[in-house]
Design a protein around this motif. Structure first.
Motif, PDB file in Angstrom:
ATOM      1  N   MET A 325       0.842  -1.188   0.000  1.00  0.00           N
ATOM      2  CA  MET A 325       0.000   0.000   0.000  1.00  0.00           C
ATOM      3  C   MET A 325       0.880   1.243   0.000  1.00  0.00           C
ATOM      4  O   MET A 325       1.916   1.283   0.662  1.00  0.00           O
ATOM      5  CB  MET A 325      -0.923   0.012   1.226  1.00  0.00           C
ATOM      6  CG  MET A 325      -1.813   1.240   1.348  1.00  0.00           C
ATOM      7  SD  MET A 325      -3.048   1.073   2.659  1.00  0.00           S
ATOM      8  CE  MET A 325      -1.997   1.078   4.131  1.00  0.00           C
ATOM      9  N   LEU A 326       0.462   2.252  -0.740  1.00  0.00           N
ATOM     10  CA  LEU A 326       1.080   3.569  -0.697  1.00  0.00           C
ATOM     11  C   LEU A 326       0.142   4.528   0.035  1.00  0.00           C
ATOM     12  O   LEU A 326      -1.061   4.563  -0.255  1.00  0.00           O
ATOM     13  CB  LEU A 326       1.342   4.100  -2.096  1.00  0.00           C
ATOM     14  CG  LEU A 326       2.566   3.583  -2.839  1.00  0.00           C
ATOM     15  CD1 LEU A 326       2.564   4.102  -4.275  1.00  0.00           C
ATOM     16  CD2 LEU A 326       3.856   3.994  -2.136  1.00  0.00           C
ATOM     17  N   ILE A 327       0.695   5.293   0.965  1.00  0.00           N
ATOM     18  CA  ILE A 327      -0.029   6.421   1.542  1.00  0.00           C
ATOM     19  C   ILE A 327       0.696   7.662   1.039  1.00  0.00           C
ATOM     20  O   ILE A 327       1.915   7.790   1.204  1.00  0.00           O
ATOM     21  CB  ILE A 327      -0.035   6.391   3.073  1.00  0.00           C
ATOM     22  CG1 ILE A 327      -0.518   5.036   3.588  1.00  0.00           C
ATOM     23  CG2 ILE A 327      -0.935   7.507   3.617  1.00  0.00           C
ATOM     24  CD1 ILE A 327      -0.451   4.892   5.109  1.00  0.00           C
ATOM     25  N   MET A 328      -0.035   8.574   0.392  1.00  0.00           N
ATOM     26  CA  MET A 328       0.590   9.710  -0.300  1.00  0.00           C
ATOM     27  C   MET A 328      -0.046  11.024   0.113  1.00  0.00           C
ATOM     28  O   MET A 328      -1.271  11.122   0.227  1.00  0.00           O
ATOM     29  CB  MET A 328       0.448   9.521  -1.818  1.00  0.00           C
ATOM     30  CG  MET A 328       1.118   8.273  -2.354  1.00  0.00           C
ATOM     31  SD  MET A 328       0.743   7.975  -4.118  1.00  0.00           S
ATOM     32  CE  MET A 328      -0.913   7.278  -4.010  1.00  0.00           C
ATOM     33  N   ASP A 329       0.805  12.017   0.322  1.00  0.00           N
ATOM     34  CA  ASP A 329       0.359  13.368   0.650  1.00  0.00           C
ATOM     35  C   ASP A 329      -0.159  14.027  -0.627  1.00  0.00           C
ATOM     36  O   ASP A 329       0.622  14.397  -1.502  1.00  0.00           O
ATOM     37  CB  ASP A 329       1.522  14.161   1.235  1.00  0.00           C
ATOM     38  CG  ASP A 329       1.131  15.551   1.699  1.00  0.00           C
ATOM     39  OD1 ASP A 329       0.035  16.027   1.324  1.00  0.00           O
ATOM     40  OD2 ASP A 329       1.929  16.179   2.416  1.00  0.00           O
ATOM     41  N   ASN A 330      -1.457  14.194  -0.729  1.00  0.00           N
ATOM     42  CA  ASN A 330      -2.081  14.719  -1.944  1.00  0.00           C
ATOM     43  C   ASN A 330      -1.892  16.221  -2.103  1.00  0.00           C
ATOM     44  O   ASN A 330      -2.256  16.793  -3.126  1.00  0.00           O
ATOM     45  CB  ASN A 330      -3.575  14.381  -1.943  1.00  0.00           C
ATOM     46  CG  ASN A 330      -4.232  14.592  -3.288  1.00  0.00           C
ATOM     47  OD1 ASN A 330      -3.656  14.278  -4.323  1.00  0.00           O
ATOM     48  ND2 ASN A 330      -5.443  15.138  -3.284  1.00  0.00           N
ATOM     49  N   TYR A 331      -1.306  16.881  -1.097  1.00  0.00           N
ATOM     50  CA  TYR A 331      -0.978  18.302  -1.216  1.00  0.00           C
ATOM     51  C   TYR A 331       0.447  18.493  -1.720  1.00  0.00           C
ATOM     52  O   TYR A 331       0.843  19.609  -2.047  1.00  0.00           O
ATOM     53  CB  TYR A 331      -1.104  18.998   0.137  1.00  0.00           C
ATOM     54  CG  TYR A 331      -2.519  19.374   0.537  1.00  0.00           C
ATOM     55  CD1 TYR A 331      -3.614  18.628   0.127  1.00  0.00           C
ATOM     56  CD2 TYR A 331      -2.745  20.473   1.349  1.00  0.00           C
ATOM     57  CE1 TYR A 331      -4.898  18.954   0.509  1.00  0.00           C
ATOM     58  CE2 TYR A 331      -4.043  20.823   1.734  1.00  0.00           C
ATOM     59  CZ  TYR A 331      -5.109  20.051   1.321  1.00  0.00           C
ATOM     60  OH  TYR A 331      -6.375  20.392   1.699  1.00  0.00           O
ATOM     61  N   ARG A 332       1.206  17.420  -1.762  1.00  0.00           N
ATOM     62  CA  ARG A 332       2.630  17.529  -2.113  1.00  0.00           C
ATOM     63  C   ARG A 332       3.043  16.582  -3.238  1.00  0.00           C
ATOM     64  O   ARG A 332       3.786  16.961  -4.137  1.00  0.00           O
ATOM     65  CB  ARG A 332       3.477  17.247  -0.871  1.00  0.00           C
ATOM     66  CG  ARG A 332       4.963  17.135  -1.157  1.00  0.00           C
ATOM     67  CD  ARG A 332       5.743  16.853   0.111  1.00  0.00           C
ATOM     68  NE  ARG A 332       7.138  16.525  -0.174  1.00  0.00           N
ATOM     69  CZ  ARG A 332       8.025  16.161   0.741  1.00  0.00           C
ATOM     70  NH1 ARG A 332       7.674  16.106   2.026  1.00  0.00           N
ATOM     71  NH2 ARG A 332       9.265  15.864   0.405  1.00  0.00           N
ATOM     72  N   LEU A 333       2.550  15.354  -3.179  1.00  0.00           N
ATOM     73  CA  LEU A 333       3.030  14.323  -4.094  1.00  0.00           C
ATOM     74  C   LEU A 333       2.204  14.281  -5.376  1.00  0.00           C
ATOM     75  O   LEU A 333       0.985  14.386  -5.338  1.00  0.00           O
ATOM     76  CB  LEU A 333       2.941  12.962  -3.404  1.00  0.00           C
ATOM     77  CG  LEU A 333       3.991  11.951  -3.852  1.00  0.00           C
ATOM     78  CD1 LEU A 333       5.342  12.311  -3.259  1.00  0.00           C
ATOM     79  CD2 LEU A 333       3.598  10.546  -3.426  1.00  0.00           C
ATOM     80  N   LEU A 334       2.891  14.114  -6.503  1.00  0.00           N
ATOM     81  CA  LEU A 334       2.216  13.835  -7.767  1.00  0.00           C
ATOM     82  C   LEU A 334       2.437  12.353  -8.070  1.00  0.00           C
ATOM     83  O   LEU A 334       3.567  11.850  -7.981  1.00  0.00           O
ATOM     84  CB  LEU A 334       2.780  14.693  -8.904  1.00  0.00           C
ATOM     85  CG  LEU A 334       2.562  16.196  -8.703  1.00  0.00           C
ATOM     86  CD1 LEU A 334       3.886  16.895  -8.468  1.00  0.00           C
ATOM     87  CD2 LEU A 334       1.832  16.812  -9.876  1.00  0.00           C
ATOM     88  N   HIS A 335       1.363  11.659  -8.399  1.00  0.00           N
ATOM     89  CA  HIS A 335       1.488  10.238  -8.688  1.00  0.00           C
ATOM     90  C   HIS A 335       0.896   9.937 -10.055  1.00  0.00           C
ATOM     91  O   HIS A 335       0.054  10.677 -10.564  1.00  0.00           O
ATOM     92  CB  HIS A 335       0.799   9.393  -7.611  1.00  0.00           C
ATOM     93  CG  HIS A 335      -0.690   9.576  -7.555  1.00  0.00           C
ATOM     94  ND1 HIS A 335      -1.295  10.702  -7.034  1.00  0.00           N
ATOM     95  CD2 HIS A 335      -1.706   8.772  -7.969  1.00  0.00           C
ATOM     96  CE1 HIS A 335      -2.612  10.587  -7.123  1.00  0.00           C
ATOM     97  NE2 HIS A 335      -2.883   9.430  -7.694  1.00  0.00           N
ATOM     98  N   GLY A 336       1.352   8.884 -10.652  1.00  0.00           N
ATOM     99  CA  GLY A 336       0.846   8.465 -11.958  1.00  0.00           C
ATOM    100  C   GLY A 336       1.044   6.975 -12.114  1.00  0.00           C
ATOM    101  O   GLY A 336       1.379   6.267 -11.158  1.00  0.00           O
ATOM    102  N   ARG A 337       0.846   6.485 -13.322  1.00  0.00           N
ATOM    103  CA  ARG A 337       1.079   5.065 -13.587  1.00  0.00           C
ATOM    104  C   ARG A 337       1.353   4.868 -15.064  1.00  0.00           C
ATOM    105  O   ARG A 337       0.960   5.676 -15.915  1.00  0.00           O
ATOM    106  CB  ARG A 337      -0.123   4.213 -13.151  1.00  0.00           C
ATOM    107  CG  ARG A 337      -1.357   4.386 -14.026  1.00  0.00           C
ATOM    108  CD  ARG A 337      -2.296   3.187 -13.951  1.00  0.00           C
ATOM    109  NE  ARG A 337      -3.378   3.357 -14.908  1.00  0.00           N
ATOM    110  CZ  ARG A 337      -4.652   3.542 -14.595  1.00  0.00           C
ATOM    111  NH1 ARG A 337      -5.015   3.590 -13.337  1.00  0.00           N
ATOM    112  NH2 ARG A 337      -5.559   3.674 -15.548  1.00  0.00           N
ATOM    113  N   THR A 338       2.028   3.780 -15.356  1.00  0.00           N
ATOM    114  CA  THR A 338       2.230   3.399 -16.744  1.00  0.00           C
ATOM    115  C   THR A 338       1.000   2.642 -17.231  1.00  0.00           C
ATOM    116  O   THR A 338       0.234   2.096 -16.430  1.00  0.00           O
ATOM    117  CB  THR A 338       3.476   2.512 -16.891  1.00  0.00           C
ATOM    118  OG1 THR A 338       3.295   1.317 -16.109  1.00  0.00           O
ATOM    119  CG2 THR A 338       4.721   3.243 -16.402  1.00  0.00           C
TER     120      THR A 338
END
Length: 387
Positions: A325-338
């Protein structure tokens, strides 16, 4: 060890100058008076102010001030006398001019190891939970292993922090390819680096992304530190950075039952000028028809920022396996996927949101409790009662 300090009064006592730890700090007498820590100014149980600060006389002065044994003692012109811990005063000043909040670690593709936690330890041990929350705060994300491969397997850990943020999609929702997808997340296409749901008010604070199966070809996750990208933009093109902090596009999401809209700059600063939030959602951004010259400036700035957030030098790649599982700060982190192909297997993730206030509160309260520090209202806060 107590701090030694010297104090002087200026402007007939309306300003107090503190010389401590090789630094010079200036305080307004009114600020000191309304922040007095004694029990006639603050309720000892809740820590909330008892006096009406707006009724303090604007001519209020500090009549006497002295430092001894790590404390600043002040008597004010309204007759009130109190003492302040010097450590607290020095922490409460706005003099470091940092670009980000102290304690954050910005990173790029050279990040030597991922911040990690184990589900069972964080669930059962307060020290492990605090370490997970500290890493989440410091890096903007944490990878958690050993999450039960069940539909709501992450829920017990959310309950240790929560509550779960509910949206129009419910609580914990599926992230997998479906026919007639209502969002591009639910397709097989790759997703550019983005932040989630900038069309909401408030925007969800933390994304919890739990992998049940990821046997498909592709579907790797990408992570970019938005604060690092913003900091580099400021260094390389300060005019572009300024443009993206001042102009606010709108973001919109609609489906048959939902119409959500909000606005905000791609790079948001707090009142101290520090990085506070990044927004990026090509799928949902809509900029108004501003003056053509202003739009040209904005488009150029946005393009430069996009090149940074997609730069491989700033991007971490990983592939979640079952139970990760990833927990990500949505105010700081940009996430994507292939992109991925279903012919190669099944890709099924579950996603939920937890807001920033409850997450930050849990981290601060746990930190104080494990350090043995008393907090006003601790018996209420520890149970999550926080009106």
């Amino acid at each position: 060890m107590s701090i030694s300090a010297d104090v002087e009064l200026k402007d007939e006592g309306r300003r107090l100058i503190l010389h401590a730890a090789g630094q010079r700090r200036e305080f307004a007498a009114l600020w000191l008076r309304e922040r007095a820590p004694d029990d006639t100014t603050l309720d000892t149980r809740t820590g909330q102010r008892l006096i009406e600060a707006a009724q303090l006389p604007l001519t209020l002065r500090a009549e006497t001030a002295s430092c001894e044994a790590g404390s600043l003692h002040v008597r004010f012109s309204d007759g009130h006398a109190t003492a302040y811990a010097l450590n607290d005063l020095l922490l409460d000043t706005d003099a470091d001019h940092a670009e980000v909040e102290p304690g954050l670690r910005l990173w790029d593709a050279g990040l030597d190891s991922l911040p990690q936690a184990t589900f069972a330890s964080a669930l059962e041990d307060d020290g492990a939970l605090l370490a997970m929350l500290e890493d989440l705060h410091r890096y903007g994300f944490v990878k958690v292993s050993g999450v039960p491969c069940e539909a709501d397997g992450m829920q017990p850990l959310i309950d240790r922090i929560g509550p779960l943020r509910r949206t129009n999609w419910g609580g914990i929702a599926d992230v997998k390819s479906v026919a007639n997808a209502f969002d591009l997340t639910m397709t097989q296409r790759g997703l550019e680096p983005h932040t989630d749901n900038p069309y909401r008010d408030p925007i969800p604070g933390y994304i919890w992304l739990h992998c049940l199966s990821n046997a498909a070809d592709g579907g790797d996750s990408t992570l970019t530190d938005g604060f690092m990208a913003a900091q580099r933009l400021k260094a390389e093109a300060p005019e572009d950075f300024a443009c993206l902090t001042r102009l606010s596009p709108r973001f919109r999401y609609t489906d048959a039952t939902t119409d959500l809209e909000s606005e905000g700059p791609l790079i948001e600063l707090d009142s101290r000028g520090r990085l506070a939030r990044v927004r990026y959602s090509n799928r949902t951004e809509r900029i108004a028809a501003h003056d053509a010259a202003l739009l040209e400036r904005y488009y150029a700035a946005r393009q430069r920022f996009y090149r940074l957030i997609t730069d491989e030098a700033l991007t971490v790649h990983l592939k979640l396996g079952p139970g990760d599982m990833l927990i990500m700060d949505n105010y700081r982190l940009l996430h994507g996927r292939t992109a991925y192909q279903l012919e190669g297997g099944v890709r099924h993730l579950r996603q939920g949101y937890v807001d920033r206030d409850s997450t930050a509160s849990r981290r601060r309260v746990l930190g104080a409790q494990l350090a043995g520090n008393a907090r006003p209202g601790a018996s209420h806060t520890a149970q999550g009662v926080n009106p």
